[in-house]
Design a protein around this motif. Structure first.
Motif, PDB file in Angstrom:
ATOM      1  N   SER A 155       0.915  -1.159   0.031  1.00  0.00           N
ATOM      2  CA  SER A 155       0.073  -0.134   0.011  1.00  0.00           C
ATOM      3  C   SER A 155       0.911   1.336   0.012  1.00  0.00           C
ATOM      4  O   SER A 155       1.491   1.664   0.886  1.00  0.00           O
ATOM      5  N   LYS A 156       0.943   1.979  -1.079  1.00  0.00           N
ATOM      6  CA  LYS A 156       1.812   3.002  -1.265  1.00  0.00           C
ATOM      7  C   LYS A 156       1.557   4.093  -0.151  1.00  0.00           C
ATOM      8  O   LYS A 156       2.485   4.909   0.152  1.00  0.00           O
ATOM      9  N   SER A 157       0.386   4.142   0.166  1.00  0.00           N
ATOM     10  CA  SER A 157      -0.205   5.239   1.109  1.00  0.00           C
ATOM     11  C   SER A 157      -0.010   4.784   2.512  1.00  0.00           C
ATOM     12  O   SER A 157      -0.559   5.482   3.719  1.00  0.00           O
ATOM     13  N   TYR A 158       0.355   3.555   3.075  1.00  0.00           N
ATOM     14  CA  TYR A 158       0.115   3.240   4.356  1.00  0.00           C
ATOM     15  C   TYR A 158       1.158   4.214   5.141  1.00  0.00           C
ATOM     16  O   TYR A 158       2.124   4.505   4.810  1.00  0.00           O
ATOM     17  N   PRO A 159       0.453   4.460   6.172  1.00  0.00           N
ATOM     18  CA  PRO A 159       1.006   5.492   7.214  1.00  0.00           C
ATOM     19  C   PRO A 159       2.325   4.652   7.941  1.00  0.00           C
ATOM     20  O   PRO A 159       2.246   3.971   8.912  1.00  0.00           O
TER      21      PRO A 159
ATOM     22  N   TRP B 148       2.467  12.498  14.982  1.00  0.00           N
ATOM     23  CA  TRP B 148       2.291  12.006  14.018  1.00  0.00           C
ATOM     24  C   TRP B 148       1.177  10.846  13.834  1.00  0.00           C
ATOM     25  O   TRP B 148       0.438  10.825  13.167  1.00  0.00           O
ATOM     26  N   MET B 149       1.725   9.781  14.790  1.00  0.00           N
ATOM     27  CA  MET B 149       0.520   8.787  14.802  1.00  0.00           C
ATOM     28  C   MET B 149      -0.651   9.067  15.226  1.00  0.00           C
ATOM     29  O   MET B 149      -1.697   8.339  14.883  1.00  0.00           O
ATOM     30  N   LEU B 150      -0.937  10.154  16.249  1.00  0.00           N
ATOM     31  CA  LEU B 150      -2.148  10.669  16.609  1.00  0.00           C
ATOM     32  C   LEU B 150      -2.943  11.094  15.524  1.00  0.00           C
ATOM     33  O   LEU B 150      -4.061  10.968  15.368  1.00  0.00           O
ATOM     34  N   THR B 151      -2.446  11.505  14.401  1.00  0.00           N
ATOM     35  CA  THR B 151      -3.022  11.980  13.182  1.00  0.00           C
ATOM     36  C   THR B 151      -3.318  11.188  12.308  1.00  0.00           C
ATOM     37  O   THR B 151      -4.130  11.228  11.421  1.00  0.00           O
ATOM     38  N   LYS B 152      -2.889   9.893  12.177  1.00  0.00           N
ATOM     39  CA  LYS B 152      -3.122   8.513  11.477  1.00  0.00           C
ATOM     40  C   LYS B 152      -3.871   7.532  12.000  1.00  0.00           C
ATOM     41  O   LYS B 152      -4.121   6.531  11.500  1.00  0.00           O
TER      42      LYS B 152
END
Length: 302
Positions: free
Chosen positions: A266-270, A296-300
């Motif tokens: 998945s190219k868009s995987y966080p 960053w994780m909290l936004t994803k």
């Protein structure tokens, strides 16, 4: 008139619905937690040597002379005083939780009920719950994490566990279940150092924890292809990798290859990868920017 708006009120109703939607979106975005700064000037990353994958992959200029010898009063044993705030020990408890999976001794820092965010650290081979709450080793980075959780209404947990197999995973899962029940609105992030990463991947693959955790941090750790079919992967749980380029325990090339296998699916995987150039096995635990990574994780987070 049943099922229809009276003449002249249809526009008002539509406007009212739009305003409610906008208000809901505003409240939702405003409610996303962002950890407040704590000694960011001391713990910020060193210079970037190179980057790729639209910033997801970064190579940082790590230097032992600067990042250990100048930072520590006694190299690798005691950081200089300005890097810590030991007052956080006032909200630190050494606890025992009895569960069906066994008794779990752990250290808790912050709010054991009603926490906004929960972070667990799982130690590697030869470690214990004490490693993750040591204020002075690893450049004071665990002290920073403790202070970040305490100052932001969060909870930090550093547990003991019997092994890196299914029994250990079951105990950590029971610990997560207990505190998630006490803080049902909390986002839950699990950081794993070295061999503790085995537990990170096992938790991701379990139906209970894989469906509950909101992020994984692998610090000088290993890879596991089972993650690519796990419940956590399907939920697009963000994953952070921190690795030293001179790690002789888990070679950086293999961890980088695993990171790229996630993006291949998945190219868009966080996911993010930080390579500490010349860093060794313990470097990521010392150098990870807890605040930047968790924000960053909290936004994803799913």
């Amino acid at each position: 008139m049943r099922g229809r708006w009276p003449a002249g009120q249809r526009g008002v109703s539509t406007l009212h619905a739009c305003l409610i939607s906008l208000l809901f979106l505003s409240v939702s975005s405003a409610s996303a937690l962002e950890l407040k700064p704590f000694k960011d000037d001391l713990f910020g990353y060193p210079a970037t040597l190179s980057s790729g994958d639209n910033g997801a992959y970064t190579v940082l200029d790590y230097r032992e002379m600067r990042d250990i010898n100048q930072r520590d009063e006694v190299p690798e044993k005691r950081v200089r005083a300005q890097y810590t705030d030991p007052g956080v020990r006032k909200v630190q408890q050494d606890l025992m939780l009895k569960t069906d999976a066994g008794d779990i001794r752990h250290v808790a820092v912050g709010k054991t009920e009603g926490a906004a965010v929960i972070v667990l650290y799982l130690h590697g081979q030869g470690g214990s719950r004490k490693q993750g709450v040591d204020d002075f080793t690893f450049g004071g980075n665990f002290n920073r994490l403790k202070n970040l959780m305490a100052a932001n209404g969060g909870l930090y947990l550093s547990p003991d566990f019997p092994d890196f197999g299914d029994k250990g995973a079951a105990q950590v899962a029971a610990l997560i279940d207990h505190y998630a029940g006490k803080s049902p609105g909390a986002e839950i992030f699990v950081a794993c150092g070295s061999m503790g990463g085995i537990l990170c991947w096992k938790l991701a693959d379990r139906k209970d924890t894989g469906g509950r955790i909101n992020g994984l941090l692998l610090l000088g750790s290993l890879w596991d292809e089972s993650f690519l079919t796990s419940p956590a992967f399907k939920r697009r749980v963000p994953v952070f990798f921190g690795q030293g380029s001179h790690d002789v325990v888990f070679p950086v090339e293999k961890q980088e290859a695993f990171y790229r296998s996630i993006l291949a699916r998945s190219k868009s995987y966080p996911t993010r990868f930080v390579r500490f150039e010349t860093g060794t096995h313990g470097t990521p635990i010392r150098m990870v920017d807890w605040r930047g990574t968790l924000n960053w994780m909290l936004t994803k987070a799913p």
